[in-house]
Design a protein around this motif. Sequence first.
Motif: not given
Length: 682
Positions: A39-57, A370-378
């Motif tokens: 969940l963290l890595e998924f949302f991290r990639q989205r936060a980098k794009g800086k939408p005004g608001l993220i609503i977590v469903g 959904g697989l960001e945590c499996d693919y991201v590097n350090q």
Amino acid sequence: MAKRLYTPVKLGNIELSNRIVMGPMGLGYANDGYVSDRLLEFFRQRAKGKPGLIIVGGTQVDKKRYTNTAGLHCFDEKYIPGLKKFTDMIHTESEGKTKIFFQFLHHGRYSKQKDIGGVEAVAPSAVPSPYTKFEMPHALTIDEIREIVGFYGNAARIAKEAGADGIEICTNSGYLIGQFFSPITNKREDEYGGSLENRMRFYFEVVDAIREAVGNDFVVTTRIGGSDLIPGSNTIEDAVKIARAISDCGRIDALSVTGGWHESSVPQVTMEMPWEAFSFLGRTIKDNVDIPVMMSNRLGIEAAERYVEEGALDLAVFARAFLADPEFAKKAAQGRYDEIRYCIGCNQKCLDRLLTGRGIVGCLANVSCGLECDYVNQNKELPDQVISEHKENILVIGAGPAGMEFARVASARGHKVTVCEKNERSGGQMLYAAMPPRRKDIDLLRTYLENVCKNQGVCFITGRKISADETEFLNSFDRIVVATGSKPVIPDIPVEEGADVVMSLDVLSGKKTTGRKVVVAGAGAVGTQVALSLAEEGTPSAEAVRSFLMFGMDTPDNIAAMLNKGTKTVSIVGKKIGKGIGPGTKFSMIARIKQLGVNQYKGFHVIEIKQNGACLEDGEGNREFVDADTVVIALGTTPDNELYEKLKGLGMKAELNVIGDAQKSGYISDAMEAAYELAVTL
Ligand code: SF4
């Protein structure tokens, strides 16, 4: 001057840096209710794009009836450290530009006993839902209502302590509060049922409990359905009354408007529904309330810009757009529309997975979703954001989904990539998949891949068939990736001389026509699409229907009936109609097959083709003969790997790989995954 969509807006006491909202979605990425790495890595990639608001469903508030399959838990102190880490991460990664809200969800009758720890599902009244296969919920007692109201207040306190910037109360899509709002699920005769005022009582008690817990300065918004899209339930006129009551109460900072209930038979988020089709819901609500309004559902970026510019909406909510492209908000703000990987409304790896429970929520267009945590590097970078240390000169043979996705990722990683495609246009099976009525959004994916590849310097050579004899050319590359796709299966059955037999893809592409009576042999995704396309031939176009209605040519019912009367008699033959189509799309396709009067021969297969029809047989040896002028073959595909087999035998110096349908026939998503998985290793 910046377009208004990309300018700040105030919600209560906070200011959003822009008006693009990443909307709430059921993702299932939480780990037993806790914030997980996924969940963290998924949302991290989205936060980098800086939408005004993220609503977590899907944030669960009811400590007794939380769903095991859903999202975060927000009903106990023990969850606060994880939630705080999450909210801090969003603020940090977005450099303070993105706010985060938790959406409070209670499934009510939309939960199955087995998914909520064995306790009975609850609802305003004992009215079961088709969405849960009619499992009977228990009608809430007054004490239970008060207890659940208290759960909302408790969850609000926890969300605030965990650093959330606000809360969205979910009343839409047929969940618990919406079940109270609706006369078809709320049959109560006490103060919670009957008049709309009574049906909204539970909601306002929830609002009171939340306000008591977090005060008036904390931002609290509410999501409503602009229409339930269910016969007998709330319509847009009712939604306006609900919205006005919420706006007038003075305790809610904004409204978010979406479409109808999950159990509605109206497709709402598939590519069958035209873009902007539901925007009138948000605009109508906006005209009737005094608080900011956001809108979602098939809202394209350019329409969102227009509506916000005109003041018809205040904010635009995009949900699956962020599954498809984490940088959606950033690219849109920079006007890089051609580089946006759009959600194509296929449902295959998002809604279908949620509905079937098979696999985690992902995205056909975006393999790493959904697989960001499996693919991201350090450094928390995805492989297509990292340059390879071993650059290669690569030839890709075939520009279908596998070839193009491979080229996209490999070129992003710094490899020199040349793509040769035997046809004049890139796209492979995507070209055909986009041809039937209401499927053209698939072309958005093809266009995206082509644009990005070209921007990244990929050399495309179309109309160039590669032969294994071209050894000098082939040996000029370090690696050859064969992505030659598949070819249709041709059944080994007797065909009478003179019989008209055509292949499904030739019908879809318009290369071949059919007679008036048609049998489609094969009832998978392609066969079903072909049957629908043929059965719709001769029905009035959208523009004709518009004119008929505008000029009152006939009654709306008679005009609607014309949409089901094509000029052809179509029969479809196969083990199961719509086999292989995901449930999020299949329900509407099967409904359309029935509306159009397509004859269905389930459990049969074609054993012989005659000049005047097809002989069928079922698994028990029963036979039927169906009159037909033409038989269309749609019996699946088999790998087109002849070139790969030849190259393998040549012992070339170049490395050789085969991906996608050329290796194993499957879905577009399978081809994209195979391509991505190979490219990220190079
Ligand atoms: Fe959109 Fe299809 Fe991706 Fe779902 S799987 S987000 S519908 S492109």
